[in-house]
Each structure stands twice: as C-alpha cells, then as structure tokens.
Motif scaffolding. Structure first.
Motif, PDB file in Angstrom:
ATOM      1  N   PRO A 100      13.414  88.677  35.965  1.00  9.71           N
ATOM      2  CA  PRO A 100      14.485  89.699  36.352  1.00  9.71           C
ATOM      3  C   PRO A 100      13.962  90.193  37.697  1.00  9.71           C
ATOM      4  O   PRO A 100      12.823  90.302  38.032  1.00  9.71           O
ATOM      5  CB  PRO A 100      14.216  90.840  35.351  1.00  9.71           C
ATOM      6  CG  PRO A 100      13.176  90.892  34.864  1.00  9.71           C
ATOM      7  CD  PRO A 100      12.887  89.213  34.726  1.00  9.71           C
ATOM      8  N   ILE A 101      14.963  90.374  38.397  1.00  8.71           N
ATOM      9  CA  ILE A 101      14.687  91.093  39.918  1.00  8.71           C
ATOM     10  C   ILE A 101      15.299  92.766  39.595  1.00  8.71           C
ATOM     11  O   ILE A 101      16.525  92.813  39.381  1.00  8.71           O
ATOM     12  CB  ILE A 101      15.804  90.527  40.866  1.00  8.71           C
ATOM     13  CG1 ILE A 101      15.213  89.007  41.091  1.00  8.71           C
ATOM     14  CG2 ILE A 101      15.399  90.970  42.296  1.00  8.71           C
ATOM     15  CD1 ILE A 101      16.576  88.266  41.903  1.00  8.71           C
ATOM     16  N   GLU A 105      18.715  94.190  37.441  1.00 18.38           N
ATOM     17  CA  GLU A 105      20.022  94.919  38.619  1.00 18.38           C
ATOM     18  C   GLU A 105      20.318  94.157  39.543  1.00 18.38           C
ATOM     19  O   GLU A 105      21.354  94.113  39.917  1.00 18.38           O
ATOM     20  CB  GLU A 105      19.349  96.270  39.003  1.00 18.38           C
ATOM     21  CG  GLU A 105      20.019  96.889  40.062  1.00 18.38           C
ATOM     22  CD  GLU A 105      19.532  98.223  40.650  1.00 18.38           C
ATOM     23  OE1 GLU A 105      19.942  98.325  41.806  1.00 18.38           O
ATOM     24  OE2 GLU A 105      18.765  98.781  39.988  1.00 18.38           O
ATOM     25  N   CYS A 106      19.384  93.236  40.103  1.00 19.49           N
ATOM     26  CA  CYS A 106      19.820  92.394  41.104  1.00 19.49           C
ATOM     27  C   CYS A 106      19.744  90.923  40.681  1.00 19.49           C
ATOM     28  O   CYS A 106      19.801  89.827  41.513  1.00 19.49           O
ATOM     29  CB  CYS A 106      18.886  92.415  42.225  1.00 19.49           C
ATOM     30  SG  CYS A 106      18.833  94.131  43.035  1.00 19.49           S
ATOM     31  N   GLY A 107      19.931  90.514  39.354  1.00 17.42           N
ATOM     32  CA  GLY A 107      19.979  89.309  38.837  1.00 17.42           C
ATOM     33  C   GLY A 107      18.773  88.500  38.289  1.00 17.42           C
ATOM     34  O   GLY A 107      17.690  89.478  37.966  1.00 17.42           O
ATOM     35  N   PHE A 108      18.872  87.745  37.924  1.00 20.21           N
ATOM     36  CA  PHE A 108      17.593  86.745  37.505  1.00 20.21           C
ATOM     37  C   PHE A 108      17.352  85.570  38.284  1.00 20.21           C
ATOM     38  O   PHE A 108      18.179  84.987  39.018  1.00 20.21           O
ATOM     39  CB  PHE A 108      17.812  86.503  36.153  1.00 20.21           C
ATOM     40  CG  PHE A 108      17.956  87.579  35.039  1.00 20.21           C
ATOM     41  CD1 PHE A 108      17.008  88.145  34.485  1.00 20.21           C
ATOM     42  CD2 PHE A 108      19.167  88.211  35.157  1.00 20.21           C
ATOM     43  CE1 PHE A 108      17.184  89.368  33.822  1.00 20.21           C
ATOM     44  CE2 PHE A 108      19.552  89.439  34.314  1.00 20.21           C
ATOM     45  CZ  PHE A 108      18.578  89.975  33.736  1.00 20.21           C
ATOM     46  N   ILE A 109      15.890  85.075  38.464  1.00 16.22           N
ATOM     47  CA  ILE A 109      15.622  84.008  39.020  1.00 16.22           C
ATOM     48  C   ILE A 109      14.663  82.949  37.951  1.00 16.22           C
ATOM     49  O   ILE A 109      13.947  83.713  37.075  1.00 16.22           O
ATOM     50  CB  ILE A 109      14.983  84.066  40.351  1.00 16.22           C
ATOM     51  CG1 ILE A 109      13.690  85.016  40.082  1.00 16.22           C
ATOM     52  CG2 ILE A 109      15.838  84.919  41.352  1.00 16.22           C
ATOM     53  CD1 ILE A 109      12.831  85.142  41.490  1.00 16.22           C
ATOM     54  N   LEU A 122      16.516  78.961  41.405  1.00 17.46           N
ATOM     55  CA  LEU A 122      17.926  79.229  40.777  1.00 17.46           C
ATOM     56  C   LEU A 122      18.010  80.542  40.442  1.00 17.46           C
ATOM     57  O   LEU A 122      17.231  81.562  39.967  1.00 17.46           O
ATOM     58  CB  LEU A 122      17.946  78.627  39.418  1.00 17.46           C
ATOM     59  CG  LEU A 122      17.789  77.153  39.014  1.00 17.46           C
ATOM     60  CD1 LEU A 122      17.509  76.614  37.792  1.00 17.46           C
ATOM     61  CD2 LEU A 122      19.167  76.460  39.919  1.00 17.46           C
ATOM     62  N   TRP A 123      19.149  81.022  40.809  1.00 18.40           N
ATOM     63  CA  TRP A 123      19.749  82.531  40.529  1.00 18.40           C
ATOM     64  C   TRP A 123      20.972  82.658  39.855  1.00 18.40           C
ATOM     65  O   TRP A 123      21.953  81.911  40.048  1.00 18.40           O
ATOM     66  CB  TRP A 123      19.777  83.328  41.961  1.00 18.40           C
ATOM     67  CG  TRP A 123      20.219  84.816  41.813  1.00 18.40           C
ATOM     68  CD1 TRP A 123      19.707  85.676  42.067  1.00 18.40           C
ATOM     69  CD2 TRP A 123      21.684  85.241  41.925  1.00 18.40           C
ATOM     70  NE1 TRP A 123      20.307  86.838  41.673  1.00 18.40           N
ATOM     71  CE2 TRP A 123      21.565  86.691  41.685  1.00 18.40           C
ATOM     72  CE3 TRP A 123      22.886  84.511  41.805  1.00 18.40           C
ATOM     73  CZ2 TRP A 123      22.804  87.398  41.818  1.00 18.40           C
ATOM     74  CZ3 TRP A 123      23.979  85.393  41.682  1.00 18.40           C
ATOM     75  CH2 TRP A 123      23.822  86.829  41.537  1.00 18.40           C
ATOM     76  N   SER A 124      21.048  83.836  39.305  1.00 20.91           N
ATOM     77  CA  SER A 124      22.294  84.172  38.425  1.00 20.91           C
ATOM     78  C   SER A 124      22.194  85.646  38.122  1.00 20.91           C
ATOM     79  O   SER A 124      21.242  86.229  38.052  1.00 20.91           O
ATOM     80  CB  SER A 124      22.281  83.400  36.913  1.00 20.91           C
ATOM     81  OG  SER A 124      23.524  83.791  36.448  1.00 20.91           O
ATOM     82  N   LYS A 125      23.407  86.394  38.054  1.00 22.30           N
ATOM     83  CA  LYS A 125      23.698  87.760  37.959  1.00 22.30           C
ATOM     84  C   LYS A 125      23.068  87.709  36.432  1.00 22.30           C
ATOM     85  O   LYS A 125      22.667  88.992  36.207  1.00 22.30           O
ATOM     86  CB  LYS A 125      25.111  87.880  38.165  1.00 22.30           C
ATOM     87  CG  LYS A 125      25.253  89.435  37.457  1.00 22.30           C
ATOM     88  CD  LYS A 125      24.954  90.282  39.204  1.00 22.30           C
ATOM     89  CE  LYS A 125      25.574  91.552  38.854  1.00 22.30           C
ATOM     90  NZ  LYS A 125      24.604  92.645  39.653  1.00 22.30           N
ATOM     91  N   ASP A 126      23.313  87.000  35.382  1.00 22.17           N
ATOM     92  CA  ASP A 126      22.935  87.241  33.804  1.00 22.17           C
ATOM     93  C   ASP A 126      21.890  86.299  33.505  1.00 22.17           C
ATOM     94  O   ASP A 126      21.909  85.189  33.980  1.00 22.17           O
ATOM     95  CB  ASP A 126      24.339  86.904  33.282  1.00 22.17           C
ATOM     96  CG  ASP A 126      25.445  87.969  33.425  1.00 22.17           C
ATOM     97  OD1 ASP A 126      25.180  89.185  33.403  1.00 22.17           O
ATOM     98  OD2 ASP A 126      26.457  87.475  33.432  1.00 22.17           O
ATOM     99  N   LYS A 127      21.108  86.885  32.866  1.00 19.42           N
ATOM    100  CA  LYS A 127      19.921  85.944  32.088  1.00 19.42           C
ATOM    101  C   LYS A 127      20.594  84.932  31.134  1.00 19.42           C
ATOM    102  O   LYS A 127      20.336  83.987  31.008  1.00 19.42           O
ATOM    103  CB  LYS A 127      18.933  87.026  31.329  1.00 19.42           C
ATOM    104  CG  LYS A 127      17.793  86.247  30.863  1.00 19.42           C
ATOM    105  CD  LYS A 127      16.899  87.136  30.115  1.00 19.42           C
ATOM    106  CE  LYS A 127      15.506  86.448  29.825  1.00 19.42           C
ATOM    107  NZ  LYS A 127      14.597  87.234  29.154  1.00 19.42           N
TER     108      LYS A 127
END
Length: 127
Positions: A100-101, A105-109, A122-127
C-alpha cells in the motif's frame, strides 16, 4: 504547482521486440502498433484515448534494458491482487509484492521483472 500532469511518454528498452510484445500482450492483454522511426524500432501501446500519456517498447543501441534504471508504473487493472497473482502463476518474477501507498490512501503498487530484465511497476487504486 503544475497545471497538468508532467508525464507525457515513457519508453521501456528492449533487446528482443518480438519477445517483449508477446510478453506484455500475453500477461496484460495489451496491444501495440509497431513502427520504425529513423533507426529506432518501436512498439507503441494502443489506447482508446489518443491524448493520454502512454508508453512504447523501444529497441535502439542507446537504450539498454536494466533492473536498476527508472521505473514506470503501469495502471493495467482496476484491482492489483488478481493481476499480480495471475502473472506470478505464469512464472513472471515478482520483485516487490503488493504494497500500500500511505496505507492504501494513494493506491497500491507491485514490481515485476519483464522479459527483457527491466524492473516495471504496477499501480492500482484497489488492492
């Protein structure tokens, strides 16, 4: 403060264009338009929004794949865990599991190693 987001284009260096195009197409369901510009072989990610920032796979003597260079983070799924599980099961090396970031709050990588040895995020708003 900048008025617009500063990223307009990103390039991922490749040694074998066919292998790289196949890797990204197979694992992420994306397609590319291939072209040669001067002496640079390119595969440009196809997107519906032609004005959006995008990426290209680039084969050129000036560009060498690297696990230690700049990292591009791609938003290729609305939920990261399913995508990361899928590519891990397919044998793609996961360098950083989903993280998590700011507590999400700032998404997940997550980070993976592509077919050319690059570290890609890779990035996404949701895990």
């Amino acid at each position: 403060m900048l008025h617009n987001a500063p990223l307009v284009w990103g390039e991922i260096p490749v040694e074998n264009m066919d292998r790289a195009v196949e890797f990204y197409g197979k694992h992420f369901g994306v397609s590319f338009t291939r072209e040669v510009m001067n002496d640079m072989e390119m595969a440009i990610l196809e997107t519906e929004d032609k004005e959006a920032a995008s990426i290209g796979l680039v084969k050129h003597e000036m560009m060498q794949p690297s696990a230690n260079g700049s990292v591009l983070y791609l938003n290729l799924s609305e939920q990261l865990s399913g995508l990361v599980d899928k590519i891990a099961q397919a044998g793609v090396k996961i360098l950083l599991p989903i993280m998590p970031i700011k507590d999400g709050e700032c998404g997940f990588i997550a980070l993976f190693q592509d077919s050319e040895g690059n570290t890609v995020g890779l990035w996404s708003k949701d895990k």
